[in-house]
Write an enzyme that holds these catalytic residues in place. Structure first.
Site, PDB file in Angstrom:
ATOM      1  N   LEU A 171      26.860  85.158  43.937  1.00 51.32           N
ATOM      2  CA  LEU A 171      26.968  86.080  42.817  1.00 51.32           C
ATOM      3  C   LEU A 171      26.095  85.544  41.696  1.00 51.32           C
ATOM      4  CD1 LEU A 171      30.837  86.747  42.622  1.00 51.32           C
ATOM      5  CD2 LEU A 171      29.097  88.237  43.620  1.00 51.32           C
ATOM      6  N   ASP A 172      25.509  86.444  40.909  1.00 49.96           N
ATOM      7  CA  ASP A 172      24.739  86.009  39.749  1.00 49.96           C
ATOM      8  C   ASP A 172      25.631  85.214  38.802  1.00 49.96           C
ATOM      9  OD1 ASP A 172      22.591  87.428  40.752  1.00 49.96           O
ATOM     10  OD2 ASP A 172      22.969  89.203  39.506  1.00 49.96           O
ATOM     11  N   LYS A 173      25.022  84.375  37.999  1.00 51.11           N
ATOM     12  CA  LYS A 173      25.762  83.537  37.060  1.00 51.11           C
ATOM     13  C   LYS A 173      26.746  84.342  36.228  1.00 51.11           C
ATOM     14  CE  LYS A 173      25.090  80.661  32.954  1.00 51.11           C
ATOM     15  NZ  LYS A 173      24.105  80.113  31.983  1.00 51.11           N
TER      16      LYS A 173
END
Length: 305
Positions: A137-139
């Site tokens: 998942l993106d940050k």
């Protein structure tokens, strides 16, 4: 290890930090600025400030430590665990946490926390930097993620994600009113032709990408949607929703509007993950509660209809 660049006509006048942060596989602009301050970047053999304007044929050398030489350390970071057994651990990842170390960021990641919690017992297929990591998942995207504790589980999960038998559903708040009740976005995604730190819908090349969405609620100037990924491209939901004119609220990369709301990063949450358990083959669905910042936004919009 060094990375070396020579400035071309199109790059003349660009700030040094902007130029380097736009190069493929380089860290963020803030990390680049720190490297410049620390003397890890030279221009024609001399150190320069981050705001140095590039000149034609400037020779830029950036010195950095390759990730494979870094020993990732366990860290006692609290985890929101949704499920755990000897094969898998399912996490509700917090917004703001990177999944694994990257250039310039070696601590405070989910991998650091997992190494501590699992006492190092994680799948080794993705190496020392990404042990156990099957998908990311993106940050600034929160929500449910599954991690493999051994190679047997990793291979099974990777096959399910690759074949799309694992189902990933997200919820998002986007700008504007989507008039359709549901839709399918089918548009190839590749590296942005100018800003190499971004992805974009491309007319040639790239990789096929398909996002299915349906509207959950409509508000005055935004829409609450659920998205299901039929492919797994970098920034896929963020790029696709921006492409149809409905960028995610708070998205620092793909939304041109100033973020007026109390949320750090894009209003995107991995809500549900359905998969077959690697050992028992039992179908399991995991749900991560919507984070408080997104819930606060929903409550606000519902009161201002």
């Amino acid at each position: 290890m060094n990375k070396e660049y020579t400035v071309t006509d199109d790059e003349v006048g660009t700030r040094l930090d902007v130029f380097l942060s736009n190069q493929p596989d380089n860290p963020s602009r803030s990390s680049i600025q720190k490297m410049i301050t620390d003397g890890a970047v030279s221009v024609n053999g001399q150190t320069k400030r981050a705001n140095y304007k590039l000149r034609l044929s400037d020779n830029i050398v950036m010195t950095y430590q390759p990730l494979q030489e870094i020993e990732v350390q366990p860290e006692n970071i609290p985890l929101d665990i949704l499920y755990e057994d000897k094969d898998i651990i399912v996490i509700n990842k917090a917004r703001g946490m990177m999944v694994h170390p990257a250039t310039g960021v070696y601590t405070g990641t989910l991998v650091n926390a997992l190494l501590y919690h699992c006492h190092g017992e994680l799948s080794g297929i993705n190496g020392k930097i990404r042990p156990g990591i099957v998908h990311r998942l993106d940050k600034d995207t929160s929500g449910v993620m599954v991690v493999a504790k051994n190679d047997f589980a990793h291979n099974s999960l990777a096959e399910q994600i690759g074949s799309k038998t694992a189902i990933k559903e997200y919820v998002a708040l986007v700008h504007g009113n989507i008039t359709e009740e549901k839709g399918i976005i089918n548009a190839n995604i590749g590296r942005h032709p100018v800003d190499r730190k971004k992805m974009a819908v491309v007319t040639s090349g790239g990789k096929s990408a398909t996002t299915v969405f349906h509207v959950l609620e409509r508000f005055k100037n935004c829409t609450y949607v659920k998205c299901r990924l039929l492919t797994g491209r970098t920034h896929q939901i963020r790029v696709h929703m921006a492409y149809i004119g409905h960028p995610l609220i708070g998205d620092p990369k793909y939304c041109n509007s100033k973020n007026k709301f109390n949320i750090e990063g894009q209003a995107l949450h991995s809500l549900n993950l359905t998969l077959n358990h690697p050992r028992t083959n039992q179908q399991m669905t995991f749900t991560a509660p919507i984070p408080q910042d997104m819930q606060n936004l929903l409550n606000y919009f519902r009161q201002t209809i």
